[in-house]
Design a protein around this motif. Structure first.
Motif, PDB file in Angstrom:
ATOM      1  N   UNK A  98       0.831  -1.205   0.000  1.00 21.96           N
ATOM      2  CA  UNK A  98       0.000   0.000   0.000  1.00 21.96           C
ATOM      3  C   UNK A  98       0.864   1.253   0.000  1.00 21.96           C
ATOM      4  N   UNK A  99       2.004   1.212   0.690  1.00 22.06           N
ATOM      5  CA  UNK A  99       2.898   2.371   0.703  1.00 22.06           C
ATOM      6  C   UNK A  99       3.579   2.546  -0.651  1.00 22.06           C
ATOM      7  N   UNK A 100       3.945   1.440  -1.281  1.00 24.84           N
ATOM      8  CA  UNK A 100       4.511   1.516  -2.628  1.00 24.84           C
ATOM      9  C   UNK A 100       3.511   2.165  -3.574  1.00 24.84           C
ATOM     10  N   UNK A 101       2.257   1.719  -3.524  1.00 27.13           N
ATOM     11  CA  UNK A 101       1.221   2.282  -4.396  1.00 27.13           C
ATOM     12  C   UNK A 101       0.997   3.758  -4.099  1.00 27.13           C
ATOM     13  N   UNK A 156       1.887   6.158  -7.203  1.00 23.54           N
ATOM     14  CA  UNK A 156       0.743   6.852  -7.790  1.00 23.54           C
ATOM     15  C   UNK A 156       0.765   8.340  -7.443  1.00 23.54           C
ATOM     16  N   UNK A 157       1.105   8.668  -6.201  1.00 25.27           N
ATOM     17  CA  UNK A 157       1.132  10.068  -5.806  1.00 25.27           C
ATOM     18  C   UNK A 157       2.141  10.873  -6.594  1.00 25.27           C
ATOM     19  N   UNK A 196      -6.396   2.569 -10.138  1.00 24.52           N
ATOM     20  CA  UNK A 196      -6.896   2.969  -8.818  1.00 24.52           C
ATOM     21  C   UNK A 196      -8.351   2.539  -8.671  1.00 24.52           C
ATOM     22  N   UNK A 197      -8.605   1.609  -7.767  1.00 21.87           N
ATOM     23  CA  UNK A 197      -9.966   1.081  -7.588  1.00 21.87           C
ATOM     24  C   UNK A 197     -10.766   1.900  -6.585  1.00 21.87           C
ATOM     25  N   UNK A 198     -10.181   2.963  -6.059  1.00 23.59           N
ATOM     26  CA  UNK A 198     -10.775   3.636  -4.905  1.00 23.59           C
ATOM     27  C   UNK A 198     -11.049   5.118  -5.148  1.00 23.59           C
ATOM     28  N   UNK A 199     -11.776   5.414  -6.243  1.00 21.66           N
ATOM     29  CA  UNK A 199     -12.249   6.780  -6.485  1.00 21.66           C
ATOM     30  C   UNK A 199     -13.703   6.680  -6.922  1.00 21.66           C
ATOM     31  N   UNK A 220      -3.925   6.929  -2.363  1.00 26.23           N
ATOM     32  CA  UNK A 220      -3.718   6.098  -3.549  1.00 26.23           C
ATOM     33  C   UNK A 220      -3.167   4.716  -3.204  1.00 26.23           C
ATOM     34  N   UNK A 221      -3.330   4.307  -1.966  1.00 27.46           N
ATOM     35  CA  UNK A 221      -2.821   3.010  -1.547  1.00 27.46           C
ATOM     36  C   UNK A 221      -3.496   1.822  -2.206  1.00 27.46           C
TER      37      UNK A 221
END
Length: 259
Positions: free
Chosen positions: A47-50, A54-55, A133-136, A155-156
């Motif tokens: 999650x931190x890598x993502x 992404x950020x 990104x599945x979370x927007x 963006x995790x």
């Protein structure tokens, strides 16, 4: 790729319980306030890598994202924490974590009130499709309004493919059209996908992507890789991000199809 600074967490302020991984507002040794993402949370270092990759891709695309910093966390900070869940999380997250600049007074994006124009909406949908990104979604927009400006956060959940075993040996992964873009909060407003496509892809030059992937701490990769295999994982991220930009970009075609 800019050099991310490293801060040391000096005080745990308060948890943000609306986040599934239980992020927290913390104070650091530069007197700044940050939203800390814990390495010891459920999705671990992936999650931190993502979040980092992404950020920083969003930043390279000139999309508004809070500054990211590396955050050193002393697990002994848990000693005064009465909540057993938070105590365990701090203990499990000793070492290098990731944090976002805290935006005081920011409010959650409301699609009824806040209506970004077609160009910004298209750029945002393009970006989220690119990083998978599945979370927007309407349920969880992960957008804030701060000083009358839209900001992208959390963006995790991007690069979700790297939760699959053996993803580093799946070279065709980059051609995934990302059908989950149909759930995107702003897909109906993204009417200029074709117009922004070339400029968005051109902004992500190989050197920029190389720099972003190079910034992933070795310790995070070591958490997930077989011993001594971290360089192969880093190279797999590089290849994925570059191949995904090759034409035809199926993720753009899919975003336009479901719009």
């Amino acid at each position: 790729m800019r050099n991310l600074k490293t801060v040391r967490v000096t005080r745990y302020v308060t948890p943000l319980r609306e986040g599934g991984s239980l992020p927290a507002i913390v104070e650091a040794d530069d007197d700044g306030l940050y939203v800390l993402k814990f390495r010891g949370a459920g999705q671990g270092s992936r999650a931190l890598v993502a979040e980092l990759v992404a950020g920083e891709i969003a930043r390279a695309l000139h999309l508004p994202v809070p500054d990211l910093v590396f955050a050193e966390l002393d697990p002994d900070l848990a000693r005064t924490e009465p909540d057993p869940e938070i105590f365990a999380l701090i203990r499990a997250s000793g070492g290098l974590n990731l944090a976002l600049d805290y935006l005081p007074g920011a409010v959650t994006f409301d699609p009824i009130v806040d209506k970004p124009d077609a160009e910004l909406s298209s750029r945002l949908v393009w970006f989220d499709a690119y990083v998978s990104n599945v979370d927007r979604t309407a349920r969880n927009p992960n957008l804030l309004v701060w000083h009358r400006k839209l900001w992208l956060i959390d963006h995790g959940a991007s690069l979700y493919f790297h939760h699959d075993p053996g993803w580093v040996d799946a070279p065709d992964r980059a051609s995934d059209p990302f059908p989950l873009i149909k759930e995107h909060l702003l897909r109906h407003r993204a009417t200029e996908l074709a117009a922004v496509d070339e400029s968005m892809a051109a902004a992500l030059v190989p050197e920029a992507l190389d720099g972003i992937v190079a910034a992933i701490p070795d310790a995070w990769l070591a958490d997930e890789a077989v011993a001594g295999d971290a360089p192969r994982y880093r190279q797999a991220y590089r290849e994925y991000l570059k191949r995904r930009l090759e034409s035809p970009r199926r993720f753009v075609e899919e975003a336009a199809r479901v719009r």
